[in-house]
Scaffold this motif. Structure first.
Motif, PDB file in Angstrom:
ATOM      1  N   GLU A 257       0.824  -1.219   0.000  1.00 33.52           N
ATOM      2  CA  GLU A 257       0.000   0.000   0.000  1.00 33.52           C
ATOM      3  C   GLU A 257       0.856   1.265   0.000  1.00 33.52           C
ATOM      4  O   GLU A 257       0.440   2.299  -0.496  1.00 33.52           O
ATOM      5  CB  GLU A 257      -0.892   0.028   1.244  1.00 33.52           C
TER       6      GLU A 257
ATOM      7  N   ALA B 168       2.159   1.456  -3.891  1.00 33.54           N
ATOM      8  CA  ALA B 168       1.326   1.109  -5.051  1.00 33.54           C
ATOM      9  C   ALA B 168       0.645   2.355  -5.621  1.00 33.54           C
ATOM     10  O   ALA B 168       0.584   3.403  -4.970  1.00 33.54           O
ATOM     11  CB  ALA B 168       0.282   0.079  -4.645  1.00 33.54           C
TER      12      ALA B 168
ATOM     13  N   SER C 258      -2.407   1.843  -7.580  1.00 29.71           N
ATOM     14  CA  SER C 258      -3.799   1.467  -7.855  1.00 29.71           C
ATOM     15  C   SER C 258      -4.128   0.256  -6.986  1.00 29.71           C
ATOM     16  O   SER C 258      -3.240  -0.295  -6.316  1.00 29.71           O
ATOM     17  CB  SER C 258      -3.995   1.110  -9.333  1.00 29.71           C
ATOM     18  N   MET C 259      -5.390  -0.159  -7.024  1.00 28.32           N
ATOM     19  CA  MET C 259      -5.773  -1.335  -6.240  1.00 28.32           C
ATOM     20  C   MET C 259      -5.112  -2.601  -6.784  1.00 28.32           C
ATOM     21  O   MET C 259      -4.589  -3.419  -6.047  1.00 28.32           O
ATOM     22  CB  MET C 259      -7.281  -1.507  -6.305  1.00 28.32           C
ATOM     23  N   ARG C 260      -5.172  -2.744  -8.103  1.00 28.31           N
ATOM     24  CA  ARG C 260      -4.580  -3.940  -8.718  1.00 28.31           C
ATOM     25  C   ARG C 260      -3.081  -4.012  -8.450  1.00 28.31           C
ATOM     26  O   ARG C 260      -2.549  -5.082  -8.177  1.00 28.31           O
ATOM     27  CB  ARG C 260      -4.820  -3.919 -10.231  1.00 28.31           C
TER      28      ARG C 260
ATOM     29  N   THR D 179      -1.559  -2.801  -5.937  1.00 31.07           N
ATOM     30  CA  THR D 179      -1.373  -3.142  -4.522  1.00 31.07           C
ATOM     31  C   THR D 179      -1.390  -4.660  -4.345  1.00 31.07           C
ATOM     32  O   THR D 179      -0.525  -5.236  -3.670  1.00 31.07           O
ATOM     33  CB  THR D 179      -2.489  -2.517  -3.639  1.00 31.07           C
TER      34      THR D 179
END
Lengths: 239, 265
Positions: free
Chosen positions: B206, B209, B211-213, B215
């Motif tokens: 986190e 990163a 973005s979520m992907r 991460t």
């Protein structure tokens, strides 16, 4: 006009003996743009939760497009921006990731997004004017832009009913005005039924056809121009 | 190091768990349920004890107990009106107390519980590895298939609920995935450290990163590297593998935090 929402003699309390709402009758036609206003604690959010079938009335009944709201079969046609919508988790989700999540119910749960779903998400991002921010983490944007991203998420699901609960909380006045203009555009271009819930309705007053004031029961329901002047005084509304 | 079969098997098992644990942990961390893995681990301890008492393979009974414990935590949290941390505490303490009582009833307090509490990756056999690899592959496939709905719930649970996404079933799926991960990771880092491998790589990712992907992908990469580096260090420095793997993951968190701060996040 076919009805999107119908509440009949709805009363509700979160515990026995409590009355958050009492004897609420409300009919919203398809394609209407309605503001629901009232003081904090007046029952607006409860009304929205009953209307969406998230709570069942203690008395009376709630219908969505003619079906009992809690058993509504076409949930994918509902768009909802919850009060104080904010991103869950700490991962830096981008605008595109947030908006794409709006295709979840309509686009199927399993596997990757299809091309059509990606196109609809991109269209929704463009409609709220966030194209150049699409691949930035939502948390790096202003409060107004974050709300736009969540509205785009709701739009990506191609809703026929869009419910926004206090969408301007934490948003500056300028952004409130542009948000209201955006919703007016959605309403006139797409024919979406919009329910705009707010403790203050100044920003959308000139756009909505109908204003509903809730203070445990409905104390006013009509065009904003018919609203008695005393209701424009916040001390009266919140008394 | 690689000429020893036990190390090849250990590295293989470590790699599978190193990737799977953060992949599943990602969804727990994002939903502020970081300690769920720990709670499930405590129930798995009761499962190990039941296995010893009943003379059944403890890993199997631990898997069953972990799945039941994971589902119990989720049901208590979502339906019982019990606050999330209290639901966890209830399962935590019941699990560990039940484990102690069952072990005592089996007259097995002298059994070497250390291999379950702190891992025993160097004793992984070929058949163990096949089970770990097969279940790990299934777990990763499920994460891949359910990534979008699970991420959608993280992003906006209430919005997903209104749109008719089956939140309850997906939450149960995450709890079951976490349980399988705990049972598999028991051999690698042990019950007491299992949650660390589900949480630390995600927290580290986190920090850097975008973005979520990314991460999720970075968390899996950090988990894999932590396992392999930790095992290698433990081999040459004669350190306990489970603890070394988790310390490497903690080090990765520190490095990512510094990198994130330098980049002005």
């Amino acid at each position: 006009m076919p009805l999107a929402v119908e509440l009949e003699s709805v009363s509700f309390g979160y515990r026995p003996g409590q009355r958050v709402l009492e004897g609420v009758d409300l009919k919203l036609g398809e394609g209407e743009f309605v503001a629901v206003a009232g003081p904090n604690g007046g029952g607006k959010t409860t009304l929205v939760r009953i209307l969406l079938g998230l709570e069942r009335p203690s008395e009376g009944r709630a219908l969505l497009y003619g079906e009992p709201a809690h058993r509504f079969s076409r949930r994918r046609t509902l768009g909802y921006l919850a009060q104080r919508s904010e991103l869950g988790g700490d991962a830096p989700a981008t605008v595109r990731e947030v908006v794409s999540a709006g295709r979840l119910a309509a686009g199927g749960l399993i596997g990757p997004l299809r091309r059509r779903d990606r196109e609809l998400a991109a269209e929704a991002i463009a409609r709220v004017g966030l194209e150049e921010y699409a691949d930035l983490p939502v948390r790096t944007l202003s409060g107004g832009m974050q709300q736009r991203a969540f509205i785009a998420k709701a739009l990506a699901g191609e809703p026929s009913l869009l419910v926004l609960d206090e969408p301007t909380t934490g948003v500056d006045v300028e952004s409130q005005d542009s948000l209201a203009a955006l919703l007016d555009g959605l309403h006139s271009d797409l024919g979406v039924t919009i329910v705009y819930v707010s403790h203050e309705f100044g920003a959308v007053e000139r756009f909505v056809q109908r204003l509903v004031l809730v203070r445990r029961s409905i104390v006013f329901d009509g065009p904003p121009s018919d609203l008695p002047g005393v209701w424009h005084d916040p001390s009266h509304v919140h008394a | 190091m690689l000429e020893s079969e036990f190390m090849r098997l250990a590295l293989g098992a470590g790699a599978v768990v190193g990737v799977l644990a953060p992949a599943v942990g990602f969804f727990l961390v994002q939903r502020r349920q970081s300690l769920t893995g720990d709670g499930i681990g405590h129930v798995a301890f009761a499962g190990v004890a039941a296995g010893i008492l009943l003379d059944v393979a403890p890993v199997l009974t631990a898997l069953v107990a972990a799945i039941l414990g994971g589902i119990a935590i989720e049901l208590l949290r979502s339906r019982g009106g019990t606050a999330g941390d209290q639901a966890l505490a209830l399962v935590f303490y019941t699990g560990i107390a039940l484990g102690v009582v069952l072990i005592s009833a089996a007259g097995a307090l002298n059994v070497d519980l250390f291999q379950y509490l702190f891992g025993s990756i160097l004793t992984v056999t070929r058949s163990d590895f096949v089970v770990i690899a097969a279940l790990g592959a299934v777990g990763l496939a499920v994460v891949g298939l359910l990534y979008r709905p699970l991420a959608g719930i993280v992003i906006d649970e209430e919005g997903a609920r209104v749109a008719g996404v089956p939140i309850g079933a997906l939450n149960i799926a995450v709890a079951a995935l976490a349980a399988v991960t705990v049972a598999l990771s028991m051999r690698v880092v042990g019950i007491l450290l299992v949650a660390a491998l589900m949480v630390l790589p995600v927290s580290a990712a986190e920090r850097i990163a975008w973005s979520m992907r990314s991460t999720l992908a970075l968390a899996m990469a950090i988990g894999l590297c932590s396992s392999l580096v930790g095992l290698t260090v433990s081999y040459y420095a004669d350190l306990p593998p489970g603890g070394t793997i988790v310390l490497v993951a903690a080090g990765a968190y520190a490095v990512c935090s510094i990198v994130g701060s330098v980049r002005g996040r």
